[in-house]
Design a protein around this motif. Structure first.
Motif, PDB file in Angstrom:
ATOM      1  N   ALA A 173       2.170   9.049   9.632  1.00 23.41           N
ATOM      2  CA  ALA A 173       1.338   7.867   9.384  1.00 23.41           C
ATOM      3  C   ALA A 173       1.959   7.144   8.214  1.00 23.41           C
ATOM      4  O   ALA A 173       2.630   7.742   7.373  1.00 23.41           O
ATOM      5  N   LYS A 174       1.741   5.865   8.177  1.00 23.53           N
ATOM      6  CA  LYS A 174       2.398   5.073   7.146  1.00 23.53           C
ATOM      7  C   LYS A 174       1.741   5.239   5.791  1.00 23.53           C
ATOM      8  O   LYS A 174       2.374   5.170   4.754  1.00 23.53           O
ATOM      9  N   VAL A 202       6.529   2.598  10.881  1.00 24.87           N
ATOM     10  CA  VAL A 202       6.089   3.729  10.044  1.00 24.87           C
ATOM     11  C   VAL A 202       7.232   4.209   9.144  1.00 24.87           C
ATOM     12  O   VAL A 202       7.021   4.562   7.989  1.00 24.87           O
ATOM     13  N   VAL A 228      -0.536   7.647   3.578  1.00 30.26           N
ATOM     14  CA  VAL A 228      -1.026   9.030   3.558  1.00 30.26           C
ATOM     15  C   VAL A 228      -2.129   9.158   2.515  1.00 30.26           C
ATOM     16  O   VAL A 228      -1.879   9.452   1.354  1.00 30.26           O
ATOM     17  N   SER A 261       5.149   3.227  -4.842  1.00 30.30           N
ATOM     18  CA  SER A 261       4.431   3.415  -3.576  1.00 30.30           C
ATOM     19  C   SER A 261       4.425   2.123  -2.772  1.00 30.30           C
ATOM     20  O   SER A 261       4.066   1.074  -3.295  1.00 30.30           O
ATOM     21  N   GLN A 262       4.825   2.207  -1.525  1.00 34.30           N
ATOM     22  CA  GLN A 262       4.765   1.031  -0.649  1.00 34.30           C
ATOM     23  C   GLN A 262       3.317   0.623  -0.453  1.00 34.30           C
ATOM     24  O   GLN A 262       2.938  -0.511  -0.693  1.00 34.30           O
ATOM     25  N   SER A 263       2.504   1.582   0.003  1.00 37.60           N
ATOM     26  CA  SER A 263       1.120   1.268   0.384  1.00 37.60           C
ATOM     27  C   SER A 263       0.206   1.076  -0.813  1.00 37.60           C
ATOM     28  O   SER A 263      -0.793   0.371  -0.736  1.00 37.60           O
ATOM     29  N   CYS A 269       6.171   9.741  -3.427  1.00 38.78           N
ATOM     30  CA  CYS A 269       6.288  10.620  -2.255  1.00 38.78           C
ATOM     31  C   CYS A 269       7.242   9.974  -1.247  1.00 38.78           C
ATOM     32  O   CYS A 269       7.382   8.748  -1.216  1.00 38.78           O
ATOM     33  N   GLY A 270       7.821  10.800  -0.399  1.00 40.77           N
ATOM     34  CA  GLY A 270       8.599  10.311   0.752  1.00 40.77           C
ATOM     35  C   GLY A 270       9.741   9.401   0.345  1.00 40.77           C
ATOM     36  O   GLY A 270      10.480   9.647  -0.619  1.00 40.77           O
ATOM     37  N   THR A 271       9.867   8.326   1.098  1.00 44.96           N
ATOM     38  CA  THR A 271      10.923   7.355   0.831  1.00 44.96           C
ATOM     39  C   THR A 271      10.821   6.794  -0.582  1.00 44.96           C
ATOM     40  O   THR A 271      11.836   6.539  -1.243  1.00 44.96           O
ATOM     41  N   SER A 272       9.604   6.608  -1.056  1.00 39.19           N
ATOM     42  CA  SER A 272       9.425   6.050  -2.408  1.00 39.19           C
ATOM     43  C   SER A 272       9.989   7.006  -3.459  1.00 39.19           C
ATOM     44  O   SER A 272      10.459   6.578  -4.515  1.00 39.19           O
ATOM     45  N   GLU A 308      12.731  11.394  10.866  1.00 34.12           N
ATOM     46  CA  GLU A 308      11.422  10.775  11.139  1.00 34.12           C
ATOM     47  C   GLU A 308      11.355  10.167  12.537  1.00 34.12           C
ATOM     48  O   GLU A 308      10.362  10.324  13.230  1.00 34.12           O
ATOM     49  N   THR A 312      -1.290   6.135  -1.524  1.00 33.46           N
ATOM     50  CA  THR A 312      -0.933   7.538  -1.291  1.00 33.46           C
ATOM     51  C   THR A 312      -1.733   8.450  -2.225  1.00 33.46           C
ATOM     52  O   THR A 312      -1.675   8.313  -3.456  1.00 33.46           O
ATOM     53  N   SER A 329       9.929   3.694   6.614  1.00 31.10           N
ATOM     54  CA  SER A 329      10.095   2.621   5.630  1.00 31.10           C
ATOM     55  C   SER A 329      11.550   2.148   5.547  1.00 31.10           C
ATOM     56  O   SER A 329      12.477   2.956   5.495  1.00 31.10           O
TER      57      SER A 329
END
Ligand code: G6P
Length: 611
Positions: free
Chosen positions: A605-606, A401, A608, A350-352, A303-306, A491, A355, A403
């Protein structure tokens, strides 16, 4: 989303909880709240940031050796004092904080309403604490057992902490699908959504597993699963360092993280590349070396930047290892009944590592028999645990937040994977591998050079701080770079921005171009250079304002563009690692000039953890 912190021990809980909430604010900043036991259960909560809560309690006695706090990213119920956590049971005896979503909350709420429960908020969380109270009222069971039974009834994701006025010596924590770490001190315990609130007190942590409940007293920790079976906790030592969580003299975490990239990319490659012998070693996936030789297809989910990193990965893997790659938004993939077989490898980026959609995509692919590789930044997070194998990015904690360093680290890992796969499959020659690895080894130094354009980019930003729209265009692997540049800008500066493949501009976006429209081109000297030059001319012919990212020494684009930003020359496969840096700086400076909250942009939010 939402950050949770808890403390029980011999120190005052308030400062520990508040400091922890500041560290977790990247997870959400719609409201903040704390519960303490100081004679009796006391709750302080407020819409807004953690600092607003601190202002609101000035002068109040905040003693108490047990406490918990929450920073919210609103899902059920608008951001308001009323919907802030902690929430309480009807009799105000129990308090709860929660990260996640109780999906069956409305059915549970209806039953509880019919039994006379009255709710004070619009949240799903309040339903859970009423359910626990109701189970106790109906059965007379103790709180531990009532929590366990309630958690068996809820559907969804949760990381929760519960405190009771009747037992000021115990915190109850549980998780399913949302992260939770326990810090183990001497006669004290810490609870948090990640290790950042814990690190300055202890390095010993336990990552709670899904469906586990921890009953935490100063002198005793008992962990059971929701089927009531006692679990043996695995205590591990944190590698995190406190200075990684501070701004280190920079105005914002985002700028610090942009500047950390020469180091984070180097850390990501350390011990994995051997340029002189042309070897890549990826211990995390080496068990699958044989499978990689014969794999028919790779699917990247993110998702997102990833997801943008995944698109770069598609170019790299197809180019170097000649394996067909599909890149999917995890949120679409999971609901599409995709065709997957045991022969497929799914790479989740995924960074986190938390997600929700990416986790669900992994579950689905696993059910269908695929092999899962995780690319993740947070060590011990859920995604690496769900994956069969994987490679950590080792970028260090990313607090901003938006990335930045996590993206370039993901691209670095995908580059390493592409070269590793090429090595296994013999799709590039040894001499080419030696050449590419030697260049890759130099990339941190070239990123350092890209950062030297900071002042120039700041000056350029002055001209665009009032823009309403932006277009970012690139071809080949410059296209995901353009997408990422547009995402960064929207963003943090709230300027509408779109990333497009440069050639596609003619099929729509060209209609938007006039003297007001800034267009950022990735126009480096690579295989599509000539084509991009034509696209720049098309924009200039319509009076668009062009900012071009060019290869050092370029004179052709310089003659056409309004502004040029140079990056060092390197093999085309490394373009994304270099061309991204000026775009990060451009969005950063424009956002600062517009007085935006760079590290905590509105509504984002960082991590999700809801779908
Ligand atoms: C959020 C963050 C983005 C991130 C995306 C995916 O939207 O704000 O920066 O790219 O989630 O997160 P992940 O942790 O899976 O990379």
């Amino acid at each position: 989303m939402c950050g949770i912190v808890g403390y029980i021990g011999y120190r005052d809980a308030w400062p520990i909880v508040i400091k922890g909430l500041h560290r977790l604010e990247y997870r959400g900043y719609d409201s903040a709240g704390v519960a303490l036991i100081n004679d009796t259960l006391k709750i302080y909560k407020k819409a807004g940031k953690v600092s607003d809560l601190e202002d609101a309690v000035k002068g109040i006695d905040l003693n108490g050796k047990i406490g918990m706090g929450h920073t919210r990213w609103a899902t059920h119920g608008e951001p308001s004092d009323r919907n802030s956590h902690p929430h309480t049971s009807g009799d105000e005896r129990l308090a709860i904080i929660h990260n996640g979503i109780i999906e069956n909350y409305s059915a549970l709420k209806e039953t509880l309403l019919s039994r006379g429960h009255v709710f004070k908020s619009d949240t799903d969380t309040e339903v859970l604490i009423h359910l626990i109270e109701d189970i106790q009222d109906q059965t007379g069971l103790d709180l531990r057992e009532a929590v366990r039974i309630a958690l068996n009834e809820v559907v969804g994701a949760f990381a929760i902490v519960i405190m009771s006025k009747d037992d000021p010596d115990e915190l109850i924590a549980a998780r399913k699908g949302s992260p939770m770490v326990l810090g183990v001190g001497d006669d004290e315990y810490f609870i948090a959504s990640d290790a950042s609130p814990i690190i300055e007190y202890t390095k010993n942590v336990i990552y709670l597993n899904d469906n586990e409940i921890a009953f935490i007293r100063r002198e005793e920790l008992l962990i059971k699963n929701i089927d009531n079976v006692v679990q043996i906790p695995y205590v591990q030592e944190l590698e995190l360092k406190l200075e990684m969580l501070e701004k280190g003299g920079f105005d914002h975490f985002m700028l610090k993280e942009i500047y950390e990239q020469p180091r984070s990319i180097k850390d990501c490659m350390r011990g994995r590349i051997y340029p002189s012998s042309g070897q890549v070693q990826l211990g995390g996936i080496k068990e699958y070396a044989e499978k990689l030789k014969n794999v028919d297809r790779i699917i990247i989910v993110a998702c997102g930047t990833s997801w943008h990193a995944g698109l770069v990965g598609e170019y790299l893997i197809e180019e170097c290892a000649r394996i067909p790659v599909e890149v999917e938004y995890a949120s679409e993939f999971r609901y599409r009944n995709p065709i997957i077989s045991e022969k497929d490898i799914v790479i989740a980026v995924s960074q986190s590592g938390e997600t929700a959609d990416t986790m669900a995509a992994i579950e689905l692919a696993k059910e269908k028999g695929a092999t899962i590789f995780g690319i993740c930044n947070v060590v011990g997070a859920s995604i690496p645990r769900l994956s069969h194998a994987g490679v950590y990015t080792h970028a260090g904690p990313e607090i901003g937040v938006a990335s930045t360093k996590a993206f370039t680290a993901q691209v670095t890992v995908l580059t390493l994977m592409a070269l590793y796969m090429a090595q296994q499959r013999g799709t590039i020659s040894q001499s080419k591998l030696i050449h590419l690895l030697t260049e890759l080894d130099n990339i941190p130094g070239l990123v350092e050079k890209c950062l030297e354009s900071n002042e120039k980019i700041k000056t350029i930003s002055e001209h665009f701080k009032g823009a309403l729209n932006f277009l970012f265009l690139g071809r080949g692997s410059g296209f995901p770079v353009a997408l990422e540049g547009a995402l960064k800008l929207k963003e943090i500066s709230y300027i509408h921005a779109e990333g497009y493949p440069a050639a596609e501009m003619k099929h729509g976006p060209i209609a938007l171009i006039d003297e007001e429209m800034p267009v950022v081109f990735i126009a480096t000297k690579n295989s599509s250079y000539e084509k991009v030059i034509s696209n720049i001319q098309e924009v200039k012919a319509r009076k668009g304002r062009v900012i071009a990212i060019v290869t050092e020494g370029d004179t052709v684009v310089r003659g056409m563009a309004d502004y040029v930003i140079e990056i060092p020359d390197a093999d085309e496969v490394f373009l994304p690692l270099l061309a991204t840096i000026p775009l990060q700086l451009l969005s950063y400076h424009i956002a600062v000039l517009r007085d935006c909250n760079v590290d905590q942009p509105r509504n984002l939010a960082k991590s999700v953890t809801v779908e």
